[in-house]
Scaffold this motif. Structure first.
Motif, PDB file in Angstrom:
ATOM      1  N   ALA A   1      11.715 -34.522  47.916  1.00  0.00           N
ATOM      2  CA  ALA A   1      12.354 -33.964  46.725  1.00  0.00           C
ATOM      3  C   ALA A   1      13.269 -32.808  47.090  1.00  0.00           C
ATOM      4  N   ALA A   2      12.863 -32.008  48.068  1.00  0.00           N
ATOM      5  CA  ALA A   2      13.695 -30.888  48.507  1.00  0.00           C
ATOM      6  C   ALA A   2      14.919 -31.350  49.289  1.00  0.00           C
ATOM      7  N   ALA A   3      14.883 -32.569  49.813  1.00  0.00           N
ATOM      8  CA  ALA A   3      15.993 -33.066  50.626  1.00  0.00           C
ATOM      9  C   ALA A   3      16.795 -34.154  49.928  1.00  0.00           C
ATOM     10  N   ALA A   4      16.480 -34.455  48.658  1.00  0.00           N
ATOM     11  CA  ALA A   4      17.157 -35.540  47.939  1.00  0.00           C
ATOM     12  C   ALA A   4      18.524 -35.067  47.465  1.00  0.00           C
ATOM     13  N   ARG A   5      19.575 -35.532  48.113  1.00  0.00           N
ATOM     14  CA  ARG A   5      20.932 -35.098  47.769  1.00  0.00           C
ATOM     15  C   ARG A   5      21.685 -36.111  46.920  1.00  0.00           C
ATOM     16  N   THR A   6      21.179 -37.316  46.810  1.00  0.00           N
ATOM     17  CA  THR A   6      21.874 -38.339  46.038  1.00  0.00           C
ATOM     18  C   THR A   6      21.029 -38.761  44.840  1.00  0.00           C
ATOM     19  N   ARG A   7      21.722 -39.295  43.859  1.00  0.00           N
ATOM     20  CA  ARG A   7      21.026 -39.761  42.657  1.00  0.00           C
ATOM     21  C   ARG A   7      20.104 -40.931  42.980  1.00  0.00           C
ATOM     22  N   ARG A   8      20.508 -41.763  43.911  1.00  0.00           N
ATOM     23  CA  ARG A   8      19.677 -42.918  44.275  1.00  0.00           C
ATOM     24  C   ARG A   8      18.348 -42.469  44.861  1.00  0.00           C
ATOM     25  N   ASN A   9      18.377 -41.477  45.746  1.00  0.00           N
ATOM     26  CA  ASN A   9      17.125 -40.993  46.333  1.00  0.00           C
ATOM     27  C   ASN A   9      16.214 -40.389  45.274  1.00  0.00           C
ATOM     28  N   ARG A  10      16.796 -39.634  44.351  1.00  0.00           N
ATOM     29  CA  ARG A  10      15.984 -39.046  43.285  1.00  0.00           C
ATOM     30  C   ARG A  10      15.392 -40.115  42.382  1.00  0.00           C
ATOM     31  N   THR A  11      16.153 -41.147  42.113  1.00  0.00           N
ATOM     32  CA  THR A  11      15.666 -42.226  41.244  1.00  0.00           C
ATOM     33  C   THR A  11      14.501 -42.965  41.887  1.00  0.00           C
TER      34      THR A  11
END
Length: 506
Positions: free
Chosen positions: A420-430
């Motif tokens: 979560a701290a390294a999620a830079r893209t919307r896809r990773n967060r999703t």
């Protein structure tokens, strides 16, 4: 710009009609989460409701919190970290007053602390052998672990021994102390996530929404009071402090790296899986120094020195090394390696042969081999600079969880929080949000029979569908309601000659 033609004075003109105020999506999500958290706790604390009603209402509350969290995810970038901290506190407050939910591990913590406080060895004796069946603490321990020695490190057993020395067998006070310890870990997580996100080039608000407000944090760290909370808090803070040392000059780098390494080692002495963070930090620092071998060796020796000091200083010795295997005595249905063993066992039973235990043992060994290869490749990628330290830490824990012999829902946080701290893209967060939401609703807050759990989920699904339809109909009516129009008064009736404007044109 001004109209000097005769007409109705400005102060006598009727004000234009305004639409009724509507609640913003953010405030609606916050209120929904508070209602869901309160409903879940109130249903469980109500002693007069039948068990099917309690199960259905508590699952409905869970669903409301998860839905509110996902809804807030569409607007979380509009909120500063301070607002997200306030939302986390509001959603957590009802859970602080609840009995331990989703797991009874807190009773095992208390039993192991009592064993150590009475001078017995918690690494060789289980609660039943050491405390006896008549102890109220033993009666609360799950039957799966009542004869199992402690699988935790000496740092955690020291904390448990201190709690037992303060509270004895007083159950309520013990739970409150363990929950305060878990909340201290959550506070450390709340501090570390935005700092690690900035270091990784990610958005701090996204990291707090995806990490701190994650339902898995609310369920298992706040409501469940798991020691994973303080372990993860120390681990994330240790990574941030140690990596800050690399941003400073050589004189300032040493103390910061040593402090961060110490926190990581203490986290590993709570749960041994934390040693993976020490390896990740060593790989990240080896790239930044001219002597990678000496850097890695120095990190490992420093961590080993702190571990020896904790083991000897606590008086618990090194029995925790052999007791680690005791946690794998139960075959977790969430572990992929165990699922393979269960599948082969089912095929064997159909053929008239019992192969389940043997298949699980083989699958666990294969999983360990695959995990070693994956972790080695990830560490090598971190050393080469192709993988960031924080994202690499999350992927290493993801490999440990997927290939490990036992998986619990809160184990997912080992990987989710760093990612979560390294999620830079919307896809990773999703991806992280979908996985977290599915796991969050997979385990009910109370144990019950399979039939009752199925009925509870079906009833909760119907209640949530009804709430969604009711909210949608109210929203549709509010949007379709016409705004009342002000009656127009003709110029002649206002005493204005025809042809003269009674309203100033803009």
């Amino acid at each position: 710009m001004l109209d000097f033609r005769p007409g109705t004075p400005p102060e006598s003109r009727p004000s234009p009609p305004t639409a009724p105020p509507r609640r913003s999506p953010v405030s609606h999500a916050v209120v929904t989460g508070c209602v869901g958290s309160t409903l879940m706790v109130a249903a469980i604390l109500c002693r007069f409701a039948p068990m099917p009603v309690t199960m259905a209402l508590s699952l409905t509350g869970m669903g409301l919190v998860v839905a509110a969290w996902l809804l807030l995810g569409r607007r979380h970038r509009q909120l500063p970290p301070r607002s997200l901290y306030a939302i986390a506190a509001a959603w957590s407050l009802p859970l602080v007053a609840a009995t331990p939910l989703f797991s009874g591990d807190v009773w095992s913590y208390l039993a192991q602390g009592l064993i150590a406080a009475t001078g017995q060895d918690p690494y060789t004796l289980g609660p039943l052998q050491a405390l006896g069946a008549a102890s109220p603490v033993t009666q609360h321990v799950s039957h799966y672990w009542v004869e199992t020695p402690a699988p935790y490190g000496p740092a955690w057993l020291t904390v448990s021994r201190t709690v037992a020395g303060l509270t004895g067998e007083h159950l309520v006070t013990s739970v409150l102390l363990y929950r305060l310890i878990a909340l201290a870990g959550v506070a450390l997580i709340a501090w570390a996530l935005p700092h690690l996100a900035r270091r990784s080039g990610a958005d701090p608000s996204s990291a707090l929404w995806l990490g701190l407000l994650n339902p898995l944090v609310l369920w298992h760290l706040v409501a469940g009071a798991h020691n994973d909370g303080i372990m993860l808090g120390l681990m994330l803070c240790g990574m941030e402090i140690a990596l800050r040392g690399t941003d400073r000059g050589r004189n300032a780098a040493g103390p910061r790296i040593a402090a961060g390494l110490t926190l990581l080692t203490i986290a590993a002495n709570i749960k041994v899986v934390g040693f993976a963070a020490v390896c990740c930090l060593a790989a990240a620092l080896a790239r930044r120094h001219g002597r990678p071998f000496l850097t890695v060796l120095g990190m490992l020796l420093g961590s080993a020195t702190v571990t020896v000091a904790i083991s000897l200083g606590s008086g618990l010795g090194f029995g925790w090394i052999g007791a680690i295997q005791s946690s794998t005595a139960i075959h977790s249905w969430l572990a992929p390696t165990n699922l393979v063993g269960f599948l082969i066992g089912a095929i064997g039973r159909a053929a008239g042969t019992n192969l389940t235990d043997t298949a699980i043992e083989i699958a666990v060994m294969l999983g360990a081999a695959v995990c070693a290869v994956l972790v080695a490749r990830l560490l090598w990628a971190m050393y080469q600079g192709r993988l960031g330290a924080i994202r690499g830490l999350g992927l290493v824990f993801a490999a440990v969880v997927l290939c490990g012999p036992i998986v619990q829902p809160w184990y997912l946080l080992w990987a989710v929080l760093p990612l979560a701290a390294a999620a830079r893209t919307r896809r990773n967060r999703t991806v992280l949000a979908v996985i977290s939401a599915l796991i969050a609703v997979a385990l009910p807050p109370l144990g019950a029979s399979a039939q009752l759990i199925i009925v509870g989920y079906l009833a909760a699904a119907l209640l949530l569908a009804g709430i969604a339809l009711l909210h949608r109909s109210e929203l549709h009516v509010a949007q379709a309601a016409p705004i009342p129009r002000q009656r127009t008064i003709s110029p002649a009736r206002q005493g204005v000659p025809r042809g003269w404007s009674s309203v100033t044109p803009w």
